[in-house]
Design an enzyme around this catalytic site. Structure first.
Site, PDB file in Angstrom:
ATOM      1  N   CYS A 153       0.561 -10.873  18.801  1.00 34.91           N
ATOM      2  CA  CYS A 153       1.672 -11.233  18.014  1.00 34.91           C
ATOM      3  C   CYS A 153       1.024 -11.908  17.129  1.00 34.91           C
ATOM      4  CB  CYS A 153       2.460 -11.825  18.979  1.00 34.91           C
ATOM      5  SG  CYS A 153       4.077 -12.438  18.165  1.00 34.91           S
ATOM      6  N   CYS A 156       3.496 -15.146  16.141  1.00 31.92           N
ATOM      7  CA  CYS A 156       3.224 -16.139  17.071  1.00 31.92           C
ATOM      8  C   CYS A 156       1.883 -16.670  16.882  1.00 31.92           C
ATOM      9  CB  CYS A 156       3.211 -15.575  18.600  1.00 31.92           C
ATOM     10  SG  CYS A 156       4.436 -14.429  18.820  1.00 31.92           S
ATOM     11  N   ASP A 157       0.958 -16.223  16.691  1.00 28.72           N
ATOM     12  CA  ASP A 157      -0.347 -16.742  16.987  1.00 28.72           C
ATOM     13  C   ASP A 157      -1.115 -16.804  15.689  1.00 28.72           C
ATOM     14  OD1 ASP A 157       0.110 -16.810  19.458  1.00 28.72           O
ATOM     15  OD2 ASP A 157      -1.068 -15.081  20.099  1.00 28.72           O
TER      16      ASP A 157
END
Ligand SMILES: Cc1cc2nc3c(=O)[nH]c(=O)nc-3n(C[C@H](O)[C@H](O)[C@H](O)COP(=O)(O)OP(=O)(O)OC[C@H]3O[C@@H](n4cnc5c(N)ncnc54)[C@H](O)[C@@H]3O)c2cc1C
Length: 326
Positions: A153, A156-157
């Site tokens: 992701c 997200c990351d």
């Protein structure tokens, strides 16, 4: 304030009770990610008899290193958030089965849920919140280094890869979007694409080519992910020549699609081409009294806060169905 002190009643032992095979629940919730746990809170607060079947606590959240976009927490470790969800559900005294895997469901006034261990549970309404799993490459190092540089992701990351070298696998929209997210912060992005062209939207491709730190390796595939404590390099193979090479990288984003956990609903509910359960704006599936929420559905944007919101909506719809026959 410590929640346990505030209520004086909370312990997991007291509040999680075994799921029963000899009663008909009002609602059975399948899945213990953000959608399923949120649905459980809403059903319990409405006072309907509720059971919860969970294969792995937290679902994808438990696999996430750090979360910065779930409201209420500036930063929280994925497993910590999953345990907070579980704790919040436990306070309501729910019937609960951990490590239960749904194998089949049956429609009707009383719905049946069959687990892989042979047990069968019954309910007037179901909420399916079984989420999705990332499609894997299936190469050495992928499972061992998950969360240690192997990620999926980018939304997200990506912030964890500032000034780092990363590989992105997959040349569709999600791969291109991930490469753009990472090119903004990273030193270098190597895209590995199986085909001789990218397959995403032209507008996205045009945007990608604006970044000078992105290199696309067409007709290549990943054959291994290397590193002892974390990712150090990725082995790629030229599909035309068969030549392999180790690309130095601290991270690899595998963007070859998500697979909805909807196997047991095939032939029972209407699914789209991707295998996602199709729902309307009130979380209703194609079968009366069966609702679905989160990543297992065709609702766009797979995020924790969205799954939680959809879980709440599915629960309220299921409660309306039980209490008012709507
Ligand atoms: C590595 C990673 C990082 C991410 N980072 C973020 C982030 O930072 N922020 C963000 O908003 N989103 C993030 N996401 C996306 C987010 O985690 C998902 O959108 C969200 O968890 C979906 O919630 P869900 O409840 O629908 O499904 P899931 O989280 O997938 O949960 C599904 C639940 O159903 C259970 N289940 C599955 N099959 C069965 C079965 N047959 N029987 C019984 N139970 C079953 C699972 O064990 C699990 O308990 C990330 C995802 C991943 C993989």
């Amino acid at each position: 304030m410590d929640f346990k002190l505030q209520t004086g009643i909370f312990t997991e032992e007291q509040n999680f009770k075994p799921l029963k095979t000899d009663i008909v629940y009002d609602v059975l919730i399948l899945g213990g990610g953000p959608a399923g746990f949120t649905a459980a809170v809403y059903c319990m607060r409405k006072g309907v008899s509720t059971g919860l079947i969970v294969k792995e606590i937290g679902g994808q959240v438990a696999e996430t290193a750090g979360i910065e976009n779930y409201m209420g927490y500036r930063y929280i470790n994925g497993m910590d958030l999953a345990m907070k969800f579980k704790e919040q559900v436990a306070q309501f005294g729910i019937d609960y089965d951990e490590k239960g895997t749904v194998k089949a469901i049956e429609t009707g006034d009383v719905k049946k849920v069959r687990l892989t261990d042979g047990r069968v549970f019954s309910a007037r309404a179901l909420i399916i919140a079984t989420g999705a799993a990332w499609r894997k490459l299936g190469v050495p190092g992928e499972d061992e280094l998950r969360g240690k540089g192997v990620a999926n992701c980018s939304t997200c990351d990506a912030p964890f890869y500032v000034n780092k070298k990363v590989v992105v696998v997959g040349g569709g929209n999600s791969g291109i979007e991930a490469a753009i997210d990472l090119a903004k912060v990273g030193e270098k992005v190597t895209m590995v694409q199986f085909l001789d062209r990218l397959t995403g939207d032209k507008s996205l491709e045009d945007k990608l080519h604006e970044f000078k730190n992105v290199q696309v390796r067409y007709e290549h595939e990943v054959t291994g992910i290397n590193g002892s404590q974390s990712v150090e390099s990725v082995t790629v193979k030229n599909r035309k020549t068969g030549k392999t090479e180790d690309v130095s990288a601290q991270g690899i984003f595998v963007e070859i699609g998500l697979v909805p956990n909807s196997e047991f609903a095939k032939g029972v509910l209407k699914l789209n081409q991707a295998g996602e359960i199709m729902v309307d704006c009130a979380s209703r599936t194609s079968a009366p009294g069966i609702f679905a929420a989160g990543d297992v559905t065709d609702v766009p944007f797979k995020q924790i806060i969205i799954a939680a919101g959809e879980g709440a909506k599915a629960a309220l719809s299921a409660c309306n169905y039980i209490l008012m026959g709507e």
